[in-house]
Scaffold this active site. Structure first.
Site, PDB file in Angstrom:
ATOM      1  N   ASP A 160       1.313 -30.093  36.124  1.00 29.72           N
ATOM      2  CA  ASP A 160       0.946 -30.175  34.698  1.00 29.72           C
ATOM      3  C   ASP A 160      -0.558 -30.310  34.415  1.00 29.72           C
ATOM      4  O   ASP A 160      -0.963 -31.079  33.531  1.00 29.72           O
ATOM      5  CB  ASP A 160       1.702 -31.335  34.032  1.00 29.72           C
ATOM      6  CG  ASP A 160       3.207 -31.188  34.124  1.00 29.72           C
ATOM      7  OD1 ASP A 160       3.678 -30.150  34.628  1.00 29.72           O
ATOM      8  OD2 ASP A 160       3.919 -32.120  33.697  1.00 29.72           O
ATOM      9  N   GLU A 173       4.503 -28.618  31.805  1.00 28.17           N
ATOM     10  CA  GLU A 173       5.475 -29.272  30.927  1.00 28.17           C
ATOM     11  C   GLU A 173       5.444 -28.532  29.592  1.00 28.17           C
ATOM     12  O   GLU A 173       4.402 -28.455  28.942  1.00 28.17           O
ATOM     13  CB  GLU A 173       5.121 -30.748  30.725  1.00 28.17           C
ATOM     14  CG  GLU A 173       6.164 -31.474  29.869  1.00 28.17           C
ATOM     15  CD  GLU A 173       5.940 -32.982  29.808  1.00 28.17           C
ATOM     16  OE1 GLU A 173       5.085 -33.505  30.548  1.00 28.17           O
ATOM     17  OE2 GLU A 173       6.622 -33.631  28.996  1.00 28.17           O
ATOM     18  N   CYS A 214       4.904 -37.675  35.285  1.00 31.02           N
ATOM     19  CA  CYS A 214       5.494 -36.449  35.853  1.00 31.02           C
ATOM     20  C   CYS A 214       5.308 -36.327  37.365  1.00 31.02           C
ATOM     21  O   CYS A 214       6.164 -35.763  38.051  1.00 31.02           O
ATOM     22  CB  CYS A 214       4.946 -35.238  35.127  1.00 31.02           C
ATOM     23  SG  CYS A 214       5.504 -35.179  33.410  1.00 31.02           S
ATOM     24  N   VAL A 220      -1.099 -34.476  37.019  1.00 33.41           N
ATOM     25  CA  VAL A 220      -0.996 -35.574  36.054  1.00 33.41           C
ATOM     26  C   VAL A 220       0.397 -35.645  35.427  1.00 33.41           C
ATOM     27  O   VAL A 220       1.103 -34.645  35.360  1.00 33.41           O
ATOM     28  CB  VAL A 220      -2.055 -35.409  34.945  1.00 33.41           C
ATOM     29  CG1 VAL A 220      -3.447 -35.554  35.514  1.00 33.41           C
ATOM     30  CG2 VAL A 220      -1.924 -34.095  34.183  1.00 33.41           C
ATOM     31  N   LYS A 240       8.673 -26.581  32.897  1.00 38.19           N
ATOM     32  CA  LYS A 240       9.682 -27.640  32.968  1.00 38.19           C
ATOM     33  C   LYS A 240       9.743 -28.426  31.654  1.00 38.19           C
ATOM     34  O   LYS A 240       8.717 -28.822  31.117  1.00 38.19           O
ATOM     35  CB  LYS A 240       9.383 -28.577  34.142  1.00 38.19           C
ATOM     36  CG  LYS A 240       8.071 -29.341  34.045  1.00 38.19           C
ATOM     37  CD  LYS A 240       7.891 -30.229  35.261  1.00 38.19           C
ATOM     38  CE  LYS A 240       6.666 -31.103  35.187  1.00 38.19           C
ATOM     39  NZ  LYS A 240       6.593 -32.021  34.058  1.00 38.19           N
TER      40      LYS A 240
HETATM   41  N1  TIU Z   1       2.894 -34.464  32.754  1.00 41.68           N
HETATM   42  C1  TIU Z   1       3.134 -35.710  32.328  1.00 41.68           C
HETATM   43  O1  TIU Z   1       2.886 -36.682  33.037  1.00 41.68           O
HETATM   44  N2  TIU Z   1       3.597 -35.841  31.018  1.00 41.68           N
HETATM   45  C2  TIU Z   1       3.353 -36.934  30.222  1.00 41.68           C
HETATM   46  O2  TIU Z   1       3.794 -36.982  29.097  1.00 41.68           O
HETATM   47  N3  TIU Z   1       2.553 -37.909  30.744  1.00 41.68           N
HETATM   48  C3  TIU Z   1       2.058 -38.989  30.097  1.00 41.68           C
HETATM   49  O3  TIU Z   1       1.479 -39.843  30.758  1.00 41.68           O
HETATM   50  N4  TIU Z   1       2.181 -39.078  28.790  1.00 41.68           N
END
Ligand code: TIU
Length: 222
Positions: free
Chosen positions: A24, A72, A162, A157, A129
């Site tokens: 992501d 995401e 995630c 991240v 995803k």
């Molecule tokens: N990719 C992912 O970690 N989605 C999130 O929403 N992470 C947050 O920390 N908000």
């Protein structure tokens, strides 16, 4: 078996069965006006790891090892967006709403794209995803099986959302997982530290952790 110097002990891998999973690294998590910022987060923390993630990706490509990217995102009709996800918290804009980079976290919108510096090469697998984990409602598991992957290195991240969810899903499915500590980030430094600690505690209960230099050195020596 080759090895990466890692914690809590060396990570053993077969040189042809390891893949990099980049989670992501999208504009929506890294740029002002995106999903991450809409939740009140300081997105500069994510931008800071981009050169390190790039180095890791380039090391895998140079070694001829697969790089898989996840994004995401949701369908434009929101049919894969449960209210349990959309109607949560008090964001300035919700998933699916129009923002400065297009509709937030919707497939195909400008803000949903992977950061230019980390863009997938033609032929690299990109997993869209709808959940936090990359296995849920995607072809990820089947793609890994087809690749013959056995060991997975993770970057991206956010560490405790995630990335950790996907590592746990992968560990349950039999993959040896290693998190590149300096190629992942959280909006909360204390959550990143806690996630790293809990992943490698209890004899690598979820997986191993190592620096990007250690991963690249392990690949180079394999
Ligand atoms: N990719 C992912 O970690 N989605 C999130 O929403 N992470 C947050 O920390 N908000």
């Amino acid at each position: 078996m080759a090895e990466i110097a890692a914690q809590p002990f060396p990570f053993a891998f077969k040189p042809r069965t390891m893949a990099l999973i980049v989670i992501d690294m999208q504009r929506d998590f890294a740029e002002p006006g995106g999903f991450g910022a809409s939740l009140g987060n300081d997105v500069s923390r994510v931008v800071a790891i981009v050169p390190t993630v790039k180095r890791l990706i380039e090391g895998f490509r140079a070694a001829g090892l697969p790089v898989i990217h996840t994004m995401e995102c949701h369908r434009p009709d929101l049919s894969d967006l449960p209210s349990a996800k959309r109607d949560r918290g008090n964001p300035s804009i919700r998933i699916g709403d129009a923002g400065p980079m297009g509709r937030v976290l919707i497939a195909g919108e400008p803000g949903t794209a992977i950061l230019d510096e980390l863009a997938p090469l033609p032929g690299e697998i990109v997993i869209e995803k709808p959940g936090k984990g990359a296995f849920y409602a995607t072809s990820f598991g089947e793609d890994l099986r087809k690749l013959g992957a056995e060991q997975l290195v993770f970057a991206g991240v956010t560490t405790e959302v995630c990335v950790q969810t996907t590592m746990r899903e992968a560990n349950d499915r039999g993959y040896d997982c290693l998190l590149a500590e300096d190629a992942t980030e959280s909006y909360f430094p204390e959550f990143k530290a806690a996630a790293i600690a809990m992943i490698r505690a209890q004899g690598a209960i979820v997986g191993w952790t190592a620096t990007t230099d250690q991963v690249l050195e392990g690949i180079a020596n394999a």
